[in-house]
Design a protein around this motif. Structure first.
Motif, PDB file in Angstrom:
ATOM      1  N   GLY A   1       5.831  61.940  47.555  1.00 56.08           N
ATOM      2  CA  GLY A   1       4.290  61.565  47.276  1.00 56.08           C
ATOM      3  C   GLY A   1       4.138  60.500  46.439  1.00 56.08           C
ATOM      4  N   ARG A   2       5.200  59.534  46.132  1.00 62.02           N
ATOM      5  CA  ARG A   2       5.202  58.512  45.418  1.00 62.02           C
ATOM      6  C   ARG A   2       4.502  57.438  46.069  1.00 62.02           C
ATOM      7  N   LEU A   3       3.364  56.805  45.714  1.00 67.15           N
ATOM      8  CA  LEU A   3       2.792  55.448  46.182  1.00 67.15           C
ATOM      9  C   LEU A   3       2.970  54.331  45.387  1.00 67.15           C
ATOM     10  N   PRO A   4       3.245  53.344  45.880  1.00 69.52           N
ATOM     11  CA  PRO A   4       3.444  51.997  45.203  1.00 69.52           C
ATOM     12  C   PRO A   4       2.467  51.467  44.102  1.00 69.52           C
ATOM     13  N   GLY A   5       2.745  50.955  43.082  1.00 68.98           N
ATOM     14  CA  GLY A   5       1.879  50.328  42.011  1.00 68.98           C
ATOM     15  C   GLY A   5       1.369  51.502  41.153  1.00 68.98           C
ATOM     16  N   PRO A   6       0.726  51.092  40.023  1.00 68.63           N
ATOM     17  CA  PRO A   6      -0.178  51.669  38.976  1.00 68.63           C
ATOM     18  C   PRO A   6      -0.922  52.747  39.631  1.00 68.63           C
ATOM     19  N   ALA A   7      -1.173  53.720  38.972  1.00 71.48           N
ATOM     20  CA  ALA A   7      -2.409  54.582  39.021  1.00 71.48           C
ATOM     21  C   ALA A   7      -3.787  53.794  39.304  1.00 71.48           C
ATOM     22  N   PRO A   8      -4.602  54.309  40.348  1.00 63.78           N
ATOM     23  CA  PRO A   8      -5.858  53.411  40.528  1.00 63.78           C
ATOM     24  C   PRO A   8      -6.741  53.376  39.232  1.00 63.78           C
ATOM     25  N   GLU A   9      -7.131  52.071  38.851  1.00 65.71           N
ATOM     26  CA  GLU A   9      -7.870  51.972  37.486  1.00 65.71           C
ATOM     27  C   GLU A   9      -7.125  52.185  36.266  1.00 65.71           C
ATOM     28  N   ARG A  10      -5.626  52.160  36.493  1.00 67.22           N
ATOM     29  CA  ARG A  10      -4.592  52.277  35.400  1.00 67.22           C
ATOM     30  C   ARG A  10      -5.155  53.697  34.820  1.00 67.22           C
ATOM     31  N   GLN A  11      -5.226  54.450  35.448  1.00 69.75           N
ATOM     32  CA  GLN A  11      -5.731  55.788  34.724  1.00 69.75           C
ATOM     33  C   GLN A  11      -4.359  56.425  33.739  1.00 69.75           C
ATOM     34  N   SER A  12      -4.733  56.803  32.753  1.00 71.21           N
ATOM     35  CA  SER A  12      -3.881  57.302  31.594  1.00 71.21           C
ATOM     36  C   SER A  12      -3.067  58.354  32.197  1.00 71.21           C
ATOM     37  N   TYR A  13      -1.940  58.382  31.783  1.00 67.06           N
ATOM     38  CA  TYR A  13      -1.194  59.593  32.345  1.00 67.06           C
ATOM     39  C   TYR A  13      -0.415  59.328  33.773  1.00 67.06           C
ATOM     40  N   GLY A  14      -0.739  58.300  34.821  1.00 67.42           N
ATOM     41  CA  GLY A  14      -0.738  58.428  35.936  1.00 67.42           C
ATOM     42  C   GLY A  14       0.252  57.469  36.549  1.00 67.42           C
ATOM     43  N   SER A  15       0.880  56.482  35.802  1.00 66.37           N
ATOM     44  CA  SER A  15       1.545  55.529  36.305  1.00 66.37           C
ATOM     45  C   SER A  15       3.024  55.773  35.717  1.00 66.37           C
ATOM     46  N   PHE A  16       3.858  55.476  36.666  1.00 67.11           N
ATOM     47  CA  PHE A  16       5.493  55.887  36.227  1.00 67.11           C
ATOM     48  C   PHE A  16       6.490  54.872  36.768  1.00 67.11           C
ATOM     49  N   ALA A  17       7.612  54.958  36.034  1.00 64.13           N
ATOM     50  CA  ALA A  17       8.781  54.150  36.701  1.00 64.13           C
ATOM     51  C   ALA A  17      10.050  54.987  36.172  1.00 64.13           C
ATOM     52  N   SER A  18      10.997  54.891  36.856  1.00 64.16           N
ATOM     53  CA  SER A  18      12.155  55.649  36.619  1.00 64.16           C
ATOM     54  C   SER A  18      13.442  54.905  36.246  1.00 64.16           C
ATOM     55  N   PHE A  19      14.402  55.045  35.783  1.00 63.92           N
ATOM     56  CA  PHE A  19      15.610  54.403  35.743  1.00 63.92           C
ATOM     57  C   PHE A  19      16.700  55.736  35.116  1.00 63.92           C
ATOM     58  N   SER A  20      17.963  55.300  35.234  1.00 63.48           N
ATOM     59  CA  SER A  20      19.075  56.217  34.936  1.00 63.48           C
ATOM     60  C   SER A  20      19.984  55.400  33.939  1.00 63.48           C
ATOM     61  N   ASP A  21      20.723  56.290  32.910  1.00 65.27           N
ATOM     62  CA  ASP A  21      21.681  55.740  32.281  1.00 65.27           C
ATOM     63  C   ASP A  21      22.956  55.565  33.167  1.00 65.27           C
ATOM     64  N   PRO A  22      24.493  54.918  32.657  1.00 63.28           N
ATOM     65  CA  PRO A  22      25.407  54.954  33.533  1.00 63.28           C
ATOM     66  C   PRO A  22      25.988  56.193  33.903  1.00 63.28           C
ATOM     67  N   ASP A  23      25.517  57.115  33.411  1.00 64.08           N
ATOM     68  CA  ASP A  23      26.097  58.658  33.900  1.00 64.08           C
ATOM     69  C   ASP A  23      25.132  59.223  34.724  1.00 64.08           C
ATOM     70  N   GLY A  24      23.881  58.625  34.863  1.00 63.46           N
ATOM     71  CA  GLY A  24      22.921  59.302  35.614  1.00 63.46           C
ATOM     72  C   GLY A  24      21.918  60.236  34.997  1.00 63.46           C
ATOM     73  N   ASN A  25      21.970  60.543  33.723  1.00 61.54           N
ATOM     74  CA  ASN A  25      20.758  60.994  33.023  1.00 61.54           C
ATOM     75  C   ASN A  25      19.567  60.264  33.181  1.00 61.54           C
ATOM     76  N   GLY A  26      18.428  61.050  33.627  1.00 63.74           N
ATOM     77  CA  GLY A  26      17.218  60.338  34.371  1.00 63.74           C
ATOM     78  C   GLY A  26      16.184  60.220  33.374  1.00 63.74           C
ATOM     79  N   TRP A  27      15.423  59.065  33.320  1.00 67.98           N
ATOM     80  CA  TRP A  27      14.418  58.566  32.408  1.00 67.98           C
ATOM     81  C   TRP A  27      13.201  58.222  33.477  1.00 67.98           C
ATOM     82  N   MET A  28      12.302  58.654  32.667  1.00 69.75           N
ATOM     83  CA  MET A  28      10.829  58.319  33.178  1.00 69.75           C
ATOM     84  C   MET A  28      10.152  57.537  32.229  1.00 69.75           C
TER      85      MET A  28
END
Length: 148
Positions: free
Chosen positions: A109-136
């Motif tokens: 269900g991921r769509l590219p880009g920020p939430a429409p009109e930059r709706q608060s709480y609606g935009s995300f990006a993810s990364f992991s540390d070297p061990d794979g602990n997942g951050w958002m």
């Protein structure tokens, strides 16, 4: 009675590698204690956060990289993503969910880009540390009622 979340324990395989990774992101080193007997505790805090992370040797039985769904709240997702990338993190592209309320587990269900009109709480990006602990990263510009 107030209760404050102040520490999250991260399971890591290599304490020094993790320490270097988080420090490179600009996180403050609060402590690095190694009193002996194979026990070590490292604490770092993201900029502006009231909650720190702790990792080390002999402090958790969880498998390295098993922590998922750790959120860093930012007021500008594009700027935060750019800064983390510049500091060496492999941060995915900004996305929003097709439902517009919260993102689905995994990448469904991921769509590219920020939430429409930059709706608060609606935009995300993810990364992991070297061990794979997942951050958002989550962009919040206007808080829900009752939230600070």
């Amino acid at each position: 009675m107030d209760m404050k979340l102040e520490v999250v324990v991260l399971p890591v395989a290599d304490v020094d590698r993790s320490k270097n990774f988080y420090k490179a992101l600009g996180w403050r080193e609060d402590a690095d204690f190694a009193p002996g007997d194979g026990f070590r505790v490292v604490q770092l805090t993201p900029p502006g956060s009231g909650c720190s992370v702790i990792f080390g040797t002999g402090i958790t039985s969880a498998a390295p990289g098993s922590m998922q769904g750790l959120y860093l709240i930012v007021d500008d997702i594009e700027a935060a993503r750019s800064e983390l990338v510049d500091r060496g993190a492999d941060v995915g592209e900004v996305f929003h969910d097709e439902g517009g309320v919260w993102h689905h587990a995994g990448t469904k269900g991921r769509l590219p880009g920020p939430a429409p009109e930059r709706q608060s709480y609606g935009s995300f990006a993810s990364f992991s540390d070297p061990d794979g602990n997942g951050w958002m990263l989550q962009e919040i510009t206007t808080r829900l009622p009752g939230r600070l």
